[in-house]
Design a protein around this motif. Structure first.
Motif, PDB file in Angstrom:
ATOM      1  N   HIS A 200       3.171   9.083  -2.458  1.00 51.04           N
ATOM      2  CA  HIS A 200       2.508   7.791  -2.301  1.00 51.04           C
ATOM      3  C   HIS A 200       2.788   6.809  -3.448  1.00 51.04           C
ATOM      4  CE1 HIS A 200       0.021   9.007   1.196  1.00 51.04           C
ATOM      5  NE2 HIS A 200       0.263  10.208   0.694  1.00 51.04           N
ATOM      6  N   TRP A 201       3.508   7.266  -4.512  1.00 50.45           N
ATOM      7  CA  TRP A 201       3.673   6.327  -5.631  1.00 50.45           C
ATOM      8  C   TRP A 201       4.946   6.513  -6.442  1.00 50.45           C
ATOM      9  CZ3 TRP A 201       3.134   7.699 -11.003  1.00 50.45           C
ATOM     10  CH2 TRP A 201       2.797   9.048 -11.238  1.00 50.45           C
ATOM     11  N   PHE A 202       5.793   7.465  -6.117  1.00 49.52           N
ATOM     12  CA  PHE A 202       7.011   7.667  -6.906  1.00 49.52           C
ATOM     13  C   PHE A 202       8.031   6.548  -6.700  1.00 49.52           C
ATOM     14  CE2 PHE A 202       7.446  12.355  -8.369  1.00 49.52           C
ATOM     15  CZ  PHE A 202       6.174  12.312  -8.911  1.00 49.52           C
ATOM     16  N   GLY A 203       7.825   5.675  -5.719  1.00 50.29           N
ATOM     17  CA  GLY A 203       8.790   4.599  -5.480  1.00 50.29           C
ATOM     18  C   GLY A 203       8.473   3.289  -6.166  1.00 50.29           C
TER      19      GLY A 203
ATOM     20  N   ASP B   8      18.010  15.234  -2.621  1.00 53.24           N
ATOM     21  CA  ASP B   8      16.598  14.861  -2.622  1.00 53.24           C
ATOM     22  C   ASP B   8      15.922  15.301  -3.915  1.00 53.24           C
ATOM     23  OD1 ASP B   8      16.618  13.648  -0.102  1.00 53.24           O
ATOM     24  OD2 ASP B   8      16.288  15.557   0.921  1.00 53.24           O
ATOM     25  N   ALA B   9      16.286  16.479  -4.392  1.00 56.57           N
ATOM     26  CA  ALA B   9      15.741  16.957  -5.661  1.00 56.57           C
ATOM     27  C   ALA B   9      16.138  16.028  -6.800  1.00 56.57           C
ATOM     28  CB  ALA B   9      16.227  18.378  -5.945  1.00 56.57           C
ATOM     29  N   ARG B  10      17.361  15.559  -6.796  1.00 60.70           N
ATOM     30  CA  ARG B  10      17.823  14.652  -7.853  1.00 60.70           C
ATOM     31  C   ARG B  10      17.119  13.301  -7.762  1.00 60.70           C
ATOM     32  NH1 ARG B  10      24.386  15.838  -7.586  1.00 60.70           N
ATOM     33  NH2 ARG B  10      24.294  17.956  -8.483  1.00 60.70           N
ATOM     34  N   ARG B  11      16.879  12.823  -6.535  1.00 59.63           N
ATOM     35  CA  ARG B  11      16.190  11.537  -6.387  1.00 59.63           C
ATOM     36  C   ARG B  11      14.792  11.583  -7.001  1.00 59.63           C
ATOM     37  NH1 ARG B  11      18.430  11.604  -0.875  1.00 59.63           N
ATOM     38  NH2 ARG B  11      20.111  10.055  -0.746  1.00 59.63           N
ATOM     39  N   ILE B  12      14.077  12.655  -6.739  1.00 60.90           N
ATOM     40  CA  ILE B  12      12.732  12.770  -7.316  1.00 60.90           C
ATOM     41  C   ILE B  12      12.814  12.934  -8.833  1.00 60.90           C
ATOM     42  CG2 ILE B  12      10.779  14.359  -7.511  1.00 60.90           C
ATOM     43  CD1 ILE B  12      10.729  14.624  -4.570  1.00 60.90           C
ATOM     44  N   ALA B  13      13.746  13.755  -9.282  1.00 60.80           N
ATOM     45  CA  ALA B  13      13.838  14.052 -10.715  1.00 60.80           C
ATOM     46  C   ALA B  13      14.148  12.800 -11.541  1.00 60.80           C
ATOM     47  CB  ALA B  13      14.903  15.115 -10.955  1.00 60.80           C
ATOM     48  N   ARG B  14      14.911  11.859 -10.967  1.00 63.99           N
ATOM     49  CA  ARG B  14      15.289  10.684 -11.758  1.00 63.99           C
ATOM     50  C   ARG B  14      14.405   9.467 -11.496  1.00 63.99           C
ATOM     51  NH1 ARG B  14      20.298  11.077  -8.469  1.00 63.99           N
ATOM     52  NH2 ARG B  14      20.099   9.685  -6.661  1.00 63.99           N
ATOM     53  N   SER B  15      13.377   9.624 -10.683  1.00 64.82           N
ATOM     54  CA  SER B  15      12.475   8.497 -10.404  1.00 64.82           C
ATOM     55  C   SER B  15      11.555   8.248 -11.592  1.00 64.82           C
ATOM     56  CB  SER B  15      11.631   8.791  -9.149  1.00 64.82           C
ATOM     57  OG  SER B  15      12.440   8.858  -7.998  1.00 64.82           O
ATOM     58  N   LYS B  16      11.507   7.011 -12.036  1.00 62.30           N
ATOM     59  CA  LYS B  16      10.617   6.623 -13.120  1.00 62.30           C
ATOM     60  C   LYS B  16       9.191   6.521 -12.585  1.00 62.30           C
ATOM     61  CE  LYS B  16       9.604   2.830 -16.315  1.00 62.30           C
ATOM     62  NZ  LYS B  16       9.985   1.451 -16.730  1.00 62.30           N
ATOM     63  N   LEU B  17       8.258   7.149 -13.277  1.00 63.57           N
ATOM     64  CA  LEU B  17       6.870   7.134 -12.848  1.00 63.57           C
ATOM     65  C   LEU B  17       6.176   5.885 -13.390  1.00 63.57           C
ATOM     66  CD1 LEU B  17       5.819  10.875 -13.294  1.00 63.57           C
ATOM     67  CD2 LEU B  17       7.032   9.756 -11.407  1.00 63.57           C
ATOM     68  N   VAL B  18       5.518   5.154 -12.501  1.00 64.39           N
ATOM     69  CA  VAL B  18       4.810   3.922 -12.872  1.00 64.39           C
ATOM     70  C   VAL B  18       3.317   4.147 -12.652  1.00 64.39           C
ATOM     71  CG1 VAL B  18       4.543   1.463 -12.455  1.00 64.39           C
ATOM     72  CG2 VAL B  18       6.801   2.540 -12.197  1.00 64.39           C
TER      73      VAL B  18
ATOM     74  N   ILE C  76       0.851  -1.190   0.000  1.00 63.85           N
ATOM     75  CA  ILE C  76       0.000   0.000   0.000  1.00 63.85           C
ATOM     76  C   ILE C  76       0.883   1.234   0.000  1.00 63.85           C
ATOM     77  CG2 ILE C  76      -1.821   1.242   1.220  1.00 63.85           C
ATOM     78  CD1 ILE C  76      -2.562  -1.532   2.458  1.00 63.85           C
ATOM     79  N   ASP C  77       0.958   1.903  -1.156  1.00 60.55           N
ATOM     80  CA  ASP C  77       1.800   3.062  -1.419  1.00 60.55           C
ATOM     81  C   ASP C  77       3.276   2.654  -1.391  1.00 60.55           C
ATOM     82  OD1 ASP C  77      -0.394   4.714  -1.789  1.00 60.55           O
ATOM     83  OD2 ASP C  77      -0.427   5.407   0.288  1.00 60.55           O
ATOM     84  N   THR C  78       4.126   3.489  -2.045  1.00 64.04           N
ATOM     85  CA  THR C  78       5.512   3.043  -2.250  1.00 64.04           C
ATOM     86  C   THR C  78       6.568   4.102  -1.936  1.00 64.04           C
ATOM     87  OG1 THR C  78       5.398   3.686  -4.603  1.00 64.04           O
ATOM     88  CG2 THR C  78       4.821   1.397  -4.041  1.00 64.04           C
ATOM     89  N   GLY C  79       6.175   5.294  -1.465  1.00 61.24           N
ATOM     90  CA  GLY C  79       7.175   6.270  -1.066  1.00 61.24           C
ATOM     91  C   GLY C  79       7.447   7.343  -2.093  1.00 61.24           C
ATOM     92  N   ILE C  80       8.427   8.211  -1.779  1.00 59.03           N
ATOM     93  CA  ILE C  80       8.587   9.467  -2.509  1.00 59.03           C
ATOM     94  C   ILE C  80       9.539   9.394  -3.697  1.00 59.03           C
ATOM     95  CG2 ILE C  80       8.110  10.733  -0.393  1.00 59.03           C
ATOM     96  CD1 ILE C  80      11.082  11.493  -0.325  1.00 59.03           C
ATOM     97  N   SER C  81      10.296   8.302  -3.842  1.00 61.67           N
ATOM     98  CA  SER C  81      11.282   8.227  -4.921  1.00 61.67           C
ATOM     99  C   SER C  81      11.635   6.775  -5.175  1.00 61.67           C
ATOM    100  CB  SER C  81      12.550   9.009  -4.547  1.00 61.67           C
ATOM    101  OG  SER C  81      13.220   8.388  -3.457  1.00 61.67           O
ATOM    102  N   ALA C  82      12.349   6.538  -6.272  1.00 63.33           N
ATOM    103  CA  ALA C  82      12.779   5.181  -6.582  1.00 63.33           C
ATOM    104  C   ALA C  82      13.678   4.622  -5.486  1.00 63.33           C
ATOM    105  CB  ALA C  82      13.498   5.156  -7.931  1.00 63.33           C
ATOM    106  N   GLU C  83      14.553   5.476  -4.933  1.00 63.78           N
ATOM    107  CA  GLU C  83      15.429   5.017  -3.848  1.00 63.78           C
ATOM    108  C   GLU C  83      14.620   4.635  -2.611  1.00 63.78           C
ATOM    109  OE1 GLU C  83      16.059   7.503  -5.807  1.00 63.78           O
ATOM    110  OE2 GLU C  83      18.156   7.405  -6.469  1.00 63.78           O
ATOM    111  N   ALA C  84      13.623   5.459  -2.265  1.00 63.94           N
ATOM    112  CA  ALA C  84      12.767   5.139  -1.123  1.00 63.94           C
ATOM    113  C   ALA C  84      11.993   3.852  -1.375  1.00 63.94           C
ATOM    114  CB  ALA C  84      11.813   6.295  -0.848  1.00 63.94           C
ATOM    115  N   GLY C  85      11.534   3.671  -2.622  1.00 60.94           N
ATOM    116  CA  GLY C  85      10.824   2.451  -2.968  1.00 60.94           C
ATOM    117  C   GLY C  85      11.716   1.227  -2.862  1.00 60.94           C
TER     118      GLY C  85
END
Length: 302
Positions: A71-74, A115-125, A36-45
């Protein structure tokens, strides 16, 4: 606070995160588990997926409580899987791109470049399984209910009910330890949605942010949401001033102002003025018909 697990019922877990005081969820069945939900970035996921593998090696499915980025960037860390949500894929991608740009800029302003880079490079699913109304999802020996609720906190809220354990994952419909966010919310409908989702009286309510709590805590917050809606309505009707509402509300001035602004944005504009049309004058009385007086020659001798 470091990231940690809280077991809220047998094989039902809440994952408490330091970042944004967020709370994710895990429900384990006999055949698969629901994330249920996956966090703020690919690294967090990735960190979350690694923690889940310490609990179970079963295949997983993913559920998004709504489309706010944290809730879903990870999800890219979870590979190919069913992803359930109320909103459709195009909506998630469009809004996700907007949020990624906004939050990367915010983190840079705060000096949080990594943190800005982590969000920027997270692939959106985006989600690939859409929920309308409610569905029962069989995890093997346990059925969870994915339920569309709202509009409330957003226009695509979804909660996850675990009936056999008496647990409700409420997403950001309820938050513990912080005031609810009214940005993009629906202040009048929100308390109705909260009352509806609590109608089965779950023993444990897991909020989108903050520690899990019980039914009575959730009921108290639903009452506060209703008070916010009442104040918004009274300001709109002219019974209260905005200053009075800002000074006397359960969540604070910033939340009240956001709720009032949101209500104004959702109120349809007044109709365009119509060109003046001449009204007909007062009705004239009906004409008086004057009958001619006829001379009758009447023979009175009869």
């Amino acid at each position: 606070m470091s990231d940690r697990w809280i077991e809220v019922a047998p094989r039902v877990w809440a994952r408490r995160l330091k970042e944004l005081d967020q709370t994710l969820g895990l429900v384990i069945g006999d055949d698969c588990c629901l994330v249920i939900d996956t966090g703020i970035s690919a690294e967090a996921g990735f960190e979350y997926a690694t923690a889940i593998r310490e609990k179970t090696d079963l295949p997983w499915q993913v559920a998004y409580t709504h489309d706010h980025f944290d809730h879903w960037f990870g999800t890219s860390a979870f590979g190919e899987s069913a992803v359930w949500a109320v909103g459709d894929g195009a909506q998630y991608i469009g809004r996700g791109d907007e949020q990624r740009t906004a939050w990367a800029a915010r983190y840079r302003r705060e000096g949080r470049e990594e943190d800005a880079r982590r969000i920027a490079r997270s692939k959106l699913v985006p989600p690939n399984c859409q929920v309308k109304g409610a569905i029962g999802l069989n995890l093997g020996g346990r059925t969870v209910v994915l339920r569309q609720v709202g509009p409330a906190h957003s226009d695509n809220d979804m909660v996850i009910e675990v009936p056999d354990a008496g647990v409700l994952f409420a997403g950001d419909l309820l938050e513990n330890g912080a005031a609810p966010s009214y940005d993009g919310a629906f202040p009048y409908e929100w308390p109705q949605a909260a009352e509806y989702l609590l109608s089965w009286k779950p023993k444990v309510v897991v909020p989108g942010h903050g520690d899990p709590a019980d039914y009575w805590w959730a009921r108290a917050q639903a009452r506060d949401l209703a008070e916010m809606a009442r104040l918004c309505a009274e300001v709109a009707q002219g019974f209260l001033s905005e200053e009075e509402a800002l000074a006397h509300n359960p969540f604070g001035e910033a939340q009240m102002r956001a709720a009032l602004d949101r209500c104004k944005a959702l109120t349809p504009p007044p109709p365009e003025p119509q060109a003046a049309v001449a009204e007909p004058g007062p009705s004239l009385p009906p004409p008086v018909i004057v009958y001619d007086v006829l001379d009758y020659d009447i023979d009175m001798r009869r």
